[in-house]
Design an enzyme around this catalytic site. Structure first.
Site, short mmCIF file in Angstrom:
data_model
loop_
_atom_site.label_atom_id
_atom_site.label_comp_id
_atom_site.label_asym_id
_atom_site.label_seq_id
_atom_site.Cartn_x
_atom_site.Cartn_y
_atom_site.Cartn_z
N GLU A 128 -3.14 -7.98 -12.54
CA GLU A 128 -4.08 -8.18 -13.64
C GLU A 128 -5.50 -8.15 -13.11
O GLU A 128 -5.72 -8.27 -11.90
CB GLU A 128 -3.79 -9.51 -14.35
CG GLU A 128 -2.41 -9.55 -14.99
CD GLU A 128 -2.14 -10.84 -15.76
OE1 GLU A 128 -3.09 -11.65 -15.93
OE2 GLU A 128 -0.99 -11.04 -16.18
N SER A 131 -3.30 -6.56 3.65
CA SER A 131 -3.01 -6.94 5.03
C SER A 131 -3.28 -8.42 5.30
O SER A 131 -2.48 -9.11 5.95
CB SER A 131 -3.82 -6.08 6.00
OG SER A 131 -3.36 -4.74 5.98
N GLU A 170 0.89 -3.87 -2.90
CA GLU A 170 2.07 -4.68 -2.59
C GLU A 170 1.78 -5.74 -1.53
O GLU A 170 2.61 -6.05 -0.68
CB GLU A 170 3.26 -3.80 -2.18
CG GLU A 170 3.84 -3.02 -3.36
CD GLU A 170 5.17 -2.36 -3.04
OE1 GLU A 170 6.00 -2.99 -2.36
OE2 GLU A 170 5.36 -1.21 -3.48
N GLY A 183 -11.80 17.04 15.74
CA GLY A 183 -13.22 17.35 15.68
C GLY A 183 -13.68 17.62 14.25
O GLY A 183 -13.24 16.96 13.32
N ARG A 218 -5.64 23.87 21.38
CA ARG A 218 -7.09 23.94 21.48
C ARG A 218 -7.48 23.89 22.96
O ARG A 218 -7.02 23.01 23.70
CB ARG A 218 -7.72 22.76 20.74
CG ARG A 218 -9.23 22.72 20.76
CD ARG A 218 -9.82 23.68 19.74
NE ARG A 218 -11.25 23.45 19.55
CZ ARG A 218 -11.97 24.08 18.64
NH1 ARG A 218 -11.39 24.96 17.83
NH2 ARG A 218 -13.25 23.84 18.52
N GLY A 230 -4.72 -10.17 -8.36
CA GLY A 230 -4.04 -9.10 -7.65
C GLY A 230 -2.87 -9.67 -6.89
O GLY A 230 -1.77 -9.80 -7.40
N SER A 231 -3.12 -10.08 -5.65
CA SER A 231 -2.06 -10.68 -4.85
C SER A 231 -1.72 -12.10 -5.31
O SER A 231 -0.66 -12.62 -4.98
CB SER A 231 -2.48 -10.71 -3.37
OG SER A 231 -2.65 -9.40 -2.88
#
Length: 383
Positions: A131, A369, A366, A342, A270, A135-136
């Protein structure tokens, strides 16, 4: 070519090795045919293709009770799809997460109505938990579901809902008031065409996915739409995440494996001052770090999945460790791959540039971290 030696680890059975090989072949043949210019249509096409291929049978349980959710299979599928196509992984994952509550706690009627459609790819599902102000912090949800005779009337908003706007059915969590905080939530099955449910905003992100804010205004659903018991919504949501959180880590692992493959190709083809880029000791150090991060992630992921499949009632700590480490390290692996490319690494449309945009959200949804760190710390203290 991605490393497959991990499939010989004791976490897996022969059926898992067969599954991974079959999906890898199928993905190589079919996913390149999907037009990604229209994200909504691409998701519909991917769900249909995954259903026709039989892969969505792993995302939701068989209503006849023939098979349940095998977390190792879910992780292998997400890892493989993510390595090939991030949107294909998204399409598969949401079929499972969107109906996870029905698979685990739904009534026979709910399972019979929705799971065959989800498994065949003829219906798209979504998981409506977040919502605007929570969140969490799921226990802080404010959306309500008031009992009115033989119905519940839903009012409130959900946001950052994956498949929002294209889903045929939503699993919605709302406050029914049995208690404060987590104790007062319940889960409901809400078809997308239910009057009072509207998509009020489509959300654009750095990696295109169908996301939306939903509004429920006197949205009436029958009492039979309740999943499980009143007041059990928080437990249902956490049980679903307990299954699918490890699969988020697996998707990150798939992105990391693809980035490592791309980096290996780059540094061996490369040339700098007449020799392959790989001959530089610093480059070898980067490749070594990437390889370690990939294998360490895989070990954490498939430990959690194996434990769940072998009867562990909860793998909250193991799944949180897998998601935290794998998503954070995948970000680092992909960043190194971009650096090794690069200027080509930041060119729009390049594989590593797409991976760079895809991975960032996995460290947020979900359970971000830092939320995983809190979970791990509390679980460790509890032990």
């Amino acid at each position: 070519m991605a490393d497959k030696s991990f499939l010989t680890w004791p976490f897996f059975e022969e059926r898992h090795r067969t599954l991974a090989a079959g999906l890898d072949d199928w993905a190589g043949e079919h996913l390149g045919q999907i037009d990604h210019s229209d994200t909504d249509q691409a998701c519909r096409d991917l769900v249909a293709a995954l259903g026709q291929g039989g892969w969505l049978n792993h995302a939701a349980v068989d209503p006849a009770g023939v098979d349940g959710l095998d977390v190792r299979s879910l992780c292998l599928i997400r890892e493989t799809l993510a390595r090939h196509d991030g949107l294909a992984d998204f399409a598969f994952a949401m079929q499972g997460l969107g109906t996870g509550a029905i698979s685990l706690f739904g009534s026979d009627a709910q399972k019979a109505e929705w799971l065959p459609q989800v498994r065949s790819g003829t219906a798209i599902s979504a998981f409506a938990l977040t919502e605007p102000q929570s969140g969490s912090d799921v226990a802080n949800s404010t959306m309500t579901a008031a009992r009115d005779g033989d119905s519940f009337v839903l009012n409130g908003e959900k946001t950052w809902i994956s498949n929002g706007g294209i889903a045929d059915v939503y699993t919605v969590f709302a406050r029914t008031g049995e208690g404060e905080g987590a104790r007062g939530l319940s889960a409901f099955v809400v078809p997308a065409d239910t009057p009072g449910l509207e998509v009020v905003e489509r959300l654009e992100t750095i990696a295109p996915h169908p996301l939306a804010t939903l509004r429920f205004s006197d949205c009436r659903v029958p009492a039979a739409a309740l999943i499980g018991e009143r007041g059990a919504g928080f437990r249902i949501a956490m049980s679903v995440l307990d299954v699918f959180r490890s699969t988020v880590a697996a998707a990150a692992l798939g992105f990391a494996r693809r980035a490592l493959d791309e980096a290996l190709t780059r540094v061996t083809t490369r040339h700098v001052q007449g020799a392959p880029l790989f001959d530089l000791q610093m480059v070898q150090g980067h490749i070594a770090d990437m390889a370690v991060d990939v294998d360490a992630s895989a070990l954490l992921i498939y430990r959690a999945a194996w434990a769940k499949d072998n009867g562990a009632p909860r793998v909250t700590r193991e799944a949180a460790m897998a998601k935290l480490f794998s998503t954070d390290q995948a970000q680092k692996v992909i960043d190194r791959a971009v650096q090794l490319h690069g200027g080509d690494g930041v060119r729009s449309g390049q594989t590593v540039e797409k991976l760079y945009r895809e991975i960032r959200a996995l460290r947020i949804y979900e359970g971000a971290s830092d939320v995983q760190r809190v979970i791990i710390a509390r679980q460790t203290l509890g032990q």
